[in-house]
Scaffold this motif. Structure first.
Motif, short mmCIF file in Angstrom:
data_model
loop_
_atom_site.label_atom_id
_atom_site.label_comp_id
_atom_site.label_asym_id
_atom_site.label_seq_id
_atom_site.Cartn_x
_atom_site.Cartn_y
_atom_site.Cartn_z
N ILE A 191 0.99 -1.11 -0.30
CA ILE A 191 0.42 -0.12 -0.25
C ILE A 191 0.98 1.32 0.04
CG2 ILE A 191 -1.56 1.07 1.56
CD1 ILE A 191 -2.90 -1.36 2.62
N GLU A 192 1.72 1.03 0.88
CA GLU A 192 2.74 2.21 0.81
C GLU A 192 3.82 2.40 -0.26
OE1 GLU A 192 6.39 4.11 4.41
OE2 GLU A 192 5.27 2.59 4.82
N GLU A 193 4.01 1.17 -0.99
CA GLU A 193 4.70 1.73 -1.90
C GLU A 193 3.81 2.32 -3.82
OE1 GLU A 193 7.23 -1.82 -5.36
OE2 GLU A 193 6.56 -2.28 -3.81
N HIS A 194 2.84 1.89 -3.47
CA HIS A 194 2.42 2.01 -4.52
C HIS A 194 1.59 3.00 -4.49
CE1 HIS A 194 4.33 -1.33 -7.14
NE2 HIS A 194 3.74 -2.19 -6.33
N GLU A 195 1.01 3.26 -3.74
CA GLU A 195 0.24 4.28 -2.76
C GLU A 195 -1.38 3.42 -3.12
OE1 GLU A 195 1.51 7.99 -4.88
OE2 GLU A 195 3.41 8.44 -3.70
N ILE A 196 -1.36 2.69 -2.61
CA ILE A 196 -2.74 2.68 -2.66
C ILE A 196 -3.93 2.90 -2.61
CG2 ILE A 196 -3.94 0.35 -2.52
CD1 ILE A 196 -1.55 -1.16 -3.99
N ASN A 223 -11.82 -10.72 -1.13
CA ASN A 223 -12.47 -11.92 -1.84
C ASN A 223 -12.89 -12.88 -1.33
OD1 ASN A 223 -12.62 -12.64 -4.51
ND2 ASN A 223 -11.05 -14.48 -3.95
N ASP A 224 -14.00 -12.38 -0.62
CA ASP A 224 -14.43 -13.17 -0.12
C ASP A 224 -16.05 -11.41 1.37
OD1 ASP A 224 -14.53 -15.46 0.47
OD2 ASP A 224 -12.46 -15.18 2.09
N GLU A 225 -16.95 -12.47 1.56
CA GLU A 225 -17.31 -11.07 2.73
C GLU A 225 -17.51 -10.98 4.12
OE1 GLU A 225 -22.44 -11.07 3.82
OE2 GLU A 225 -22.04 -11.26 1.33
N LEU A 226 -16.94 -10.38 4.75
CA LEU A 226 -16.11 -9.87 5.39
C LEU A 226 -17.11 -9.80 6.49
CD1 LEU A 226 -13.18 -7.60 4.97
CD2 LEU A 226 -13.12 -10.10 5.59
N SER A 227 -16.99 -10.50 7.27
CA SER A 227 -17.59 -10.00 8.73
C SER A 227 -17.53 -9.02 9.67
CB SER A 227 -16.87 -11.29 10.12
OG SER A 227 -15.98 -10.55 10.67
N PRO A 228 -18.43 -7.91 10.39
CA PRO A 228 -18.02 -5.85 10.47
C PRO A 228 -16.84 -6.36 11.53
CG PRO A 228 -20.87 -7.16 11.01
CD PRO A 228 -19.62 -8.76 9.93
N THR A 229 -16.33 -7.34 12.04
CA THR A 229 -15.55 -7.28 13.21
C THR A 229 -14.35 -7.36 12.32
OG1 THR A 229 -16.15 -8.28 15.19
CG2 THR A 229 -13.75 -8.15 14.60
N GLN A 230 -14.16 -8.41 11.24
CA GLN A 230 -13.21 -8.53 10.13
C GLN A 230 -12.61 -6.77 9.62
OE1 GLN A 230 -14.61 -11.73 8.14
NE2 GLN A 230 -12.97 -13.15 9.56
N LEU A 231 -13.46 -6.20 8.69
CA LEU A 231 -13.35 -5.04 8.17
C LEU A 231 -13.27 -4.51 9.09
CD1 LEU A 231 -14.66 -3.49 5.89
CD2 LEU A 231 -16.84 -3.10 6.73
N ARG A 232 -13.69 -3.88 10.27
CA ARG A 232 -13.08 -2.98 11.10
C ARG A 232 -11.56 -2.69 11.51
NH1 ARG A 232 -16.81 -3.36 14.88
NH2 ARG A 232 -15.52 -4.76 16.51
N ASN A 233 -11.43 -4.24 11.77
CA ASN A 233 -9.51 -4.73 12.16
C ASN A 233 -9.09 -4.18 10.88
OD1 ASN A 233 -11.03 -5.33 14.96
ND2 ASN A 233 -10.55 -7.64 14.43
N ILE A 234 -9.23 -5.48 9.82
CA ILE A 234 -8.03 -4.46 8.24
C ILE A 234 -8.04 -3.32 8.48
CG2 ILE A 234 -7.72 -5.30 6.31
CD1 ILE A 234 -9.26 -7.53 6.65
N THR A 235 -9.47 -2.67 8.47
CA THR A 235 -9.24 -1.50 7.66
C THR A 235 -8.82 -0.07 8.53
OG1 THR A 235 -11.37 -1.00 7.79
CG2 THR A 235 -10.91 1.15 7.86
N ASN A 236 -8.58 -0.51 10.29
CA ASN A 236 -7.64 0.14 11.03
C ASN A 236 -6.13 -0.32 11.24
OD1 ASN A 236 -9.83 0.83 12.80
ND2 ASN A 236 -9.97 -0.57 14.18
N ARG A 237 -6.51 -1.34 11.18
CA ARG A 237 -4.99 -2.10 10.95
C ARG A 237 -4.17 -1.30 9.26
NH1 ARG A 237 -2.36 -7.10 11.91
NH2 ARG A 237 -0.33 -6.63 11.36
N LEU A 238 -4.76 -1.53 8.20
CA LEU A 238 -4.30 -1.01 7.02
C LEU A 238 -4.47 0.65 6.93
CD1 LEU A 238 -5.04 -3.99 5.03
CD2 LEU A 238 -2.93 -3.09 5.85
N GLU A 239 -5.41 1.20 7.49
CA GLU A 239 -5.42 2.40 7.20
C GLU A 239 -5.37 3.77 6.20
OE1 GLU A 239 -1.77 4.15 9.16
OE2 GLU A 239 -3.02 4.18 10.92
N VAL A 240 -6.85 2.43 5.27
CA VAL A 240 -7.08 2.69 4.12
C VAL A 240 -8.64 2.50 3.78
CG1 VAL A 240 -4.53 2.86 1.79
CG2 VAL A 240 -6.44 1.12 2.25
#
Length: 416
Positions: free
Chosen positions: A67-72, A78-95
């Motif tokens: 993400i940082e290298e390519h300014e993504i 490629n799946d349907e996320l649970s609300p918890t998974q969506l929140r955690n990944i968003t917080n982790r990757l900050e995009v």
């Protein structure tokens, strides 16, 4: 407009290699259709997704580097996320992070043109969003457009669940009215004994190309997924003169979001109300057999699996090597030229002649109106004027349930 740079994250179940490869290619096509550019794809082999953040720590760390290298700007799962998974990944990757379902919903929001289509998409998006509001306040407030943000106006929704629930009730009420109107329209068609053909198939199989060529309609025709969302119905004639109503339906797809299947139930009812199903398959697709299975499975869910059906293996001009059809009855053709369309229409008549009752009747010369009625409502293959009798001899096939049947088949022969 610049395309959004996207990173795809996918979990590969080692037991399902074939379906995984196919779903990943499809996700790339979906991203392209939504206006995105897939810059990178990261895959992790896991039999089950991580409960908290879908993939393992190491893979998410790798994703952060990409993400940082390519300014993504966008990560697509490629799946349907649970609300918890969506929140955690968003917080982790900050995009911005969206899952497969949200991407499909976004394309539907962009493609829907009619009042009903827009209401159905909005309902599906609201139902998807409601359980995922928790912890998304910051993310929702900073959405300024882009993939996954079209539709009901997420920036205005904030985190007010009551507002969303009220909106869901309102949309449902309005949708019920539209659905009732469509139901009345279908009932009128039934009363008029109109023969109805529903065109179904995986998205981008060529349904709209076929529909446009036979009905002179100008519905959207693109080499993109979900080019058609709103059901269109037009009148046309088969080669024999039989008048039919053709309905072009929304393209089917694997792993369609459950909220979307429910929301589009009324649209797909065009299929269940049909007398005949024309299943169009892109024979040139490497996974066309998987496409077929997806459509057949959805037809079964709709209770339409036993309707008379013809499978058209389209795009034969792009097929390399020998081709073996999976379904019968079927026809292999290409809608690239008009002859291919004619082949499909003639094949529909062949299937009908095998399912309908044969008849042989005489029509007086002065009964021209009745003769025309037979031509428009039955499959007429012989129509000759017998001068010595002053009558036409007419042979053909008729739908066993058509009101005209009693007039062309004597009662004593009905059950033969």
């Amino acid at each position: 407009m610049d395309k959004e740079k996207a990173l795809i994250l996918a979990r590969k179940d080692p037991r399902k290699k074939e379906t995984f490869d196919y779903s990943l290619e499809e996700l790339k096509d979906l991203t392209k259709t939504a206006g995105g550019e897939v810059v990178s794809v990261l895959v992790q082999q896991l039999e089950k997704p991580h409960k908290a953040h879908y993939l393992g720590d190491g893979k998410l760390e790798e994703a952060a580097g990409v993400i940082e290298e390519h300014e993504i700007e966008l990560v697509i799962i490629n799946d349907e996320l649970s609300p918890t998974q969506l929140r955690n990944i968003t917080n982790r990757l900050e995009v911005r992070v969206i899952d497969r379902s949200q991407l499909i919903l976004d394309i539907f929001a962009y493609r829907a043109k009619t009042k009903e289509g827009k209401l159905q998409v909005e309902l599906a998006q609201l139902q998807y969003l409601l359980p995922r509001l928790s912890g998304q306040g910051v993310q929702l407030s900073r959405l300024g457009g882009g993939i996954g943000t079209r539709g009901p106006g997420e920036t205005k929704l904030e985190t007010d669940r009551r507002h969303i629930r009220r909106r869901i009730r309102d949309v449902r009420t309005r949708l019920d009215q539209v659905v009732e109107h469509r139901k009345q329209y279908r009932e009128r068609r039934k009363e008029n004994s109109a023969f109805q053909v529903a065109i179904v198939g995986y998205t981008n199989a060529g349904k709209t190309t076929f529909f446009n060529k036979i009905t002179s309609a100008d519905s959207l025709q693109e080499d993109k997924l979900f080019a058609t969302l709103d059901p269109l119905t037009r009148q046309t004639q088969l080669p024999s003169g039989l008048e039919v109503l053709m309905s072009d339906t929304v393209g089917f797809i694997q792993h369609l979001p459950t909220t979307l299947i429910a929301a589009f139930r009324s649209t797909l009812e065009e299929v269940t109300e049909a007398d005949f199903i024309l299943h169009i398959v892109d024979a040139s697709a490497s996974d066309h057999d998987q496409h077929e299975k997806t459509v057949l499975s959805l037809l079964e869910e709709l209770g339409a699996e036993n309707l008379p059906r013809l499978t058209v293996y389209n795009k034969q001009d792009k097929v390399e090597g020998p081709f073996t059809p999976m379904e019968k009855p079927s026809v292999q053709t290409s809608f690239k030229d008009d002859r291919g369309v004619g082949d499909a229409l003639s094949a529909i008549e062949e299937v009908l002649s095998e399912n309908w009752d044969p008849y042989h009747t005489y029509v007086k010369a002065e009964e021209g109106k009745f003769l025309k009625t037979l031509e428009l409502n039955t499959l007429v293959y012989v129509r000759e004027f017998l001068e010595e009798r002053g009558e036409y001899v007419v042979r053909g096939y008729i739908d066993p349930l058509h009101p005209l049947r009693d007039k062309v088949i004597p009662k004593e022969h009905k059950d033969e």
